[in-house]
Design a protein around this motif. Sequence first.
Motif, short mmCIF file in Angstrom:
data_model
loop_
_atom_site.label_atom_id
_atom_site.label_comp_id
_atom_site.label_asym_id
_atom_site.label_seq_id
_atom_site.Cartn_x
_atom_site.Cartn_y
_atom_site.Cartn_z
N GLN A 5 39.12 49.04 40.39
CA GLN A 5 39.75 50.35 40.26
C GLN A 5 40.96 50.27 39.33
O GLN A 5 41.49 49.20 39.06
CB GLN A 5 40.17 50.88 41.62
CG GLN A 5 41.26 50.07 42.31
CD GLN A 5 41.78 50.74 43.57
OE1 GLN A 5 41.23 51.72 44.06
NE2 GLN A 5 42.85 50.20 44.12
N ASN A 6 41.39 51.43 38.83
CA ASN A 6 42.59 51.54 38.00
C ASN A 6 42.57 50.58 36.82
O ASN A 6 43.53 49.85 36.56
CB ASN A 6 43.84 51.31 38.84
CG ASN A 6 43.98 52.31 39.97
OD1 ASN A 6 43.61 53.47 39.82
ND2 ASN A 6 44.50 51.87 41.11
N LYS A 7 41.44 50.56 36.09
CA LYS A 7 41.25 49.77 34.87
C LYS A 7 41.07 48.27 35.11
O LYS A 7 41.01 47.49 34.16
CB LYS A 7 42.41 49.98 33.89
CG LYS A 7 42.56 51.40 33.38
CD LYS A 7 43.66 51.50 32.34
CE LYS A 7 43.81 52.91 31.81
NZ LYS A 7 44.87 53.00 30.77
N PHE A 8 40.98 47.84 36.37
CA PHE A 8 40.72 46.43 36.66
C PHE A 8 39.21 46.18 36.74
O PHE A 8 38.43 47.08 37.02
CB PHE A 8 41.37 46.01 37.98
CG PHE A 8 42.80 45.60 37.87
CD1 PHE A 8 43.14 44.29 37.54
CD2 PHE A 8 43.82 46.52 38.08
CE1 PHE A 8 44.47 43.91 37.44
CE2 PHE A 8 45.15 46.15 37.98
CZ PHE A 8 45.47 44.84 37.66
N ASP A 9 38.83 44.94 36.51
CA ASP A 9 37.47 44.49 36.78
C ASP A 9 37.53 43.03 37.27
O ASP A 9 38.55 42.35 37.11
CB ASP A 9 36.58 44.59 35.55
CG ASP A 9 35.10 44.77 35.93
OD1 ASP A 9 34.75 44.54 37.10
OD2 ASP A 9 34.29 45.13 35.04
N THR A 10 36.44 42.60 37.87
CA THR A 10 36.37 41.26 38.46
C THR A 10 35.07 40.61 38.06
O THR A 10 34.02 41.27 38.01
CB THR A 10 36.46 41.34 40.01
OG1 THR A 10 37.62 42.08 40.38
CG2 THR A 10 36.53 39.95 40.62
N LYS A 11 35.12 39.33 37.75
CA LYS A 11 33.92 38.58 37.36
C LYS A 11 33.70 37.43 38.36
O LYS A 11 34.60 36.66 38.65
CB LYS A 11 34.06 38.02 35.95
CG LYS A 11 32.84 37.24 35.47
CD LYS A 11 33.08 36.60 34.11
CE LYS A 11 33.16 37.65 33.01
NZ LYS A 11 33.26 37.01 31.67
N ILE A 12 32.48 37.36 38.87
CA ILE A 12 32.10 36.29 39.79
C ILE A 12 31.32 35.23 39.01
O ILE A 12 30.37 35.55 38.29
CB ILE A 12 31.22 36.82 40.95
CG1 ILE A 12 31.94 37.95 41.69
CG2 ILE A 12 30.85 35.69 41.90
CD1 ILE A 12 33.16 37.53 42.46
N ASN A 13 31.71 33.97 39.14
CA ASN A 13 31.03 32.85 38.46
C ASN A 13 30.57 31.85 39.52
O ASN A 13 31.39 31.37 40.31
CB ASN A 13 31.98 32.15 37.50
CG ASN A 13 32.56 33.08 36.46
OD1 ASN A 13 31.90 33.42 35.49
ND2 ASN A 13 33.79 33.51 36.66
N ILE A 14 29.28 31.54 39.53
CA ILE A 14 28.76 30.57 40.49
C ILE A 14 27.79 29.62 39.79
O ILE A 14 27.34 29.87 38.67
CB ILE A 14 28.03 31.26 41.66
CG1 ILE A 14 26.87 32.12 41.14
CG2 ILE A 14 28.98 32.09 42.51
CD1 ILE A 14 25.95 32.59 42.24
N THR A 15 27.50 28.54 40.49
CA THR A 15 26.51 27.58 39.99
C THR A 15 25.69 27.06 41.16
O THR A 15 26.06 27.27 42.32
CB THR A 15 27.21 26.41 39.25
OG1 THR A 15 26.22 25.62 38.58
CG2 THR A 15 27.99 25.54 40.23
N ASN A 16 24.58 26.43 40.87
CA ASN A 16 23.73 25.85 41.90
C ASN A 16 24.45 24.66 42.52
O ASN A 16 24.49 23.56 41.97
CB ASN A 16 22.40 25.40 41.28
CG ASN A 16 21.45 24.81 42.31
OD1 ASN A 16 21.85 24.24 43.31
ND2 ASN A 16 20.15 24.94 42.04
N LEU A 17 25.07 24.87 43.69
CA LEU A 17 25.85 23.81 44.32
C LEU A 17 24.97 22.69 44.88
O LEU A 17 25.43 21.57 45.06
CB LEU A 17 26.72 24.39 45.44
CG LEU A 17 27.89 25.27 44.98
CD1 LEU A 17 28.73 25.70 46.17
CD2 LEU A 17 28.76 24.55 43.96
N ALA A 18 23.70 23.00 45.15
CA ALA A 18 22.79 21.95 45.62
C ALA A 18 22.68 20.83 44.59
O ALA A 18 22.69 19.64 44.93
CB ALA A 18 21.42 22.54 45.91
N SER A 19 22.61 21.20 43.32
CA SER A 19 22.50 20.19 42.26
C SER A 19 23.82 19.50 42.01
O SER A 19 23.86 18.41 41.42
CB SER A 19 21.99 20.85 40.97
OG SER A 19 22.84 21.90 40.58
N GLN A 20 24.93 20.09 42.44
CA GLN A 20 26.24 19.48 42.27
C GLN A 20 26.51 18.42 43.35
O GLN A 20 27.02 17.34 43.06
CB GLN A 20 27.33 20.56 42.33
CG GLN A 20 27.23 21.62 41.26
CD GLN A 20 27.66 21.10 39.90
OE1 GLN A 20 28.46 20.18 39.79
NE2 GLN A 20 27.15 21.71 38.84
#
Length: 268
Positions: free
Chosen positions: A47-62
């Motif tokens: 809201q109010n000109k903000f945005d959010t980015k979610i970053n994930i990876t395959n944790l099983a392979s990590q």
Amino acid sequence: MKKLIKHLISKDILLFLRNNLNLRPLGYSYLKKNIISISDFFFWNTQNKFDTKINITNLASQVLPKIHQDCNVIFIFFDSNGNIIFKNEINLKYFQSYSFLVSKYCPNNFGSVAIFHSFKNYKELKDHGSFVTEKGYVGYNYDNGPWSYVHGNNSSLSFSADMKIFPLLSSTLLKTNSYIPQVRFDDCNESSLIFNNPLDKDLRTTVNLYDKNWVKLDHIHEITKPKNTKILHLGDSKKSYVEIKSNMILFRPMVLKKYQTYFDIFHG
């Protein structure tokens, strides 16, 4: 005798006494049975000109790189009032990563999200009393400016095989837990504290405001309901430091500071 007492009294009662009597308090509650994944309770804002980015990876392979396996990831988005407004599940291939903008699914709102990973072969982790935990980076953007990334804060919620969510952080009856963010608040145009409550009970806080000489200026009392998220604006007083007293052990809110041309967001 100690073993007999521990046998007669449940772990939960012992933890309650420990924490409320301040006898080597423990920040995390004991895990329930059949837990398969653990997550932070990540703040998001669109809201109010903000945005959010979610970053994930395959944790099983990590964590188990010798086993080539997919990883299912479950997203559970709560709005600021603790209501589940969006759920999604995706499948990540071996070493695959994925990112998305929250505004695509939850526009013009704010709240918190839990992210749980599930994969078939995790016996090695379970045998060692360990669980896969999502504590990755979340990006925040204002008015299409540069992204600011924040690492996960606390392991906050656990997810069981029967798809139930349990809080991990411990609490006390009284607001006996004190925390002072390691930052000053007198170098910006506007500042806020972000409270999100992963508990199944109210988060009760008192925020004390101090000037640069640690003279108390004011205080703010807040109650944050379970799974709720609050952006607490600290007002225009000439505060330099804040102290937070709460009934949650290991409570550490996020700090949002706005400057003339940019913003900063981080854990205190």
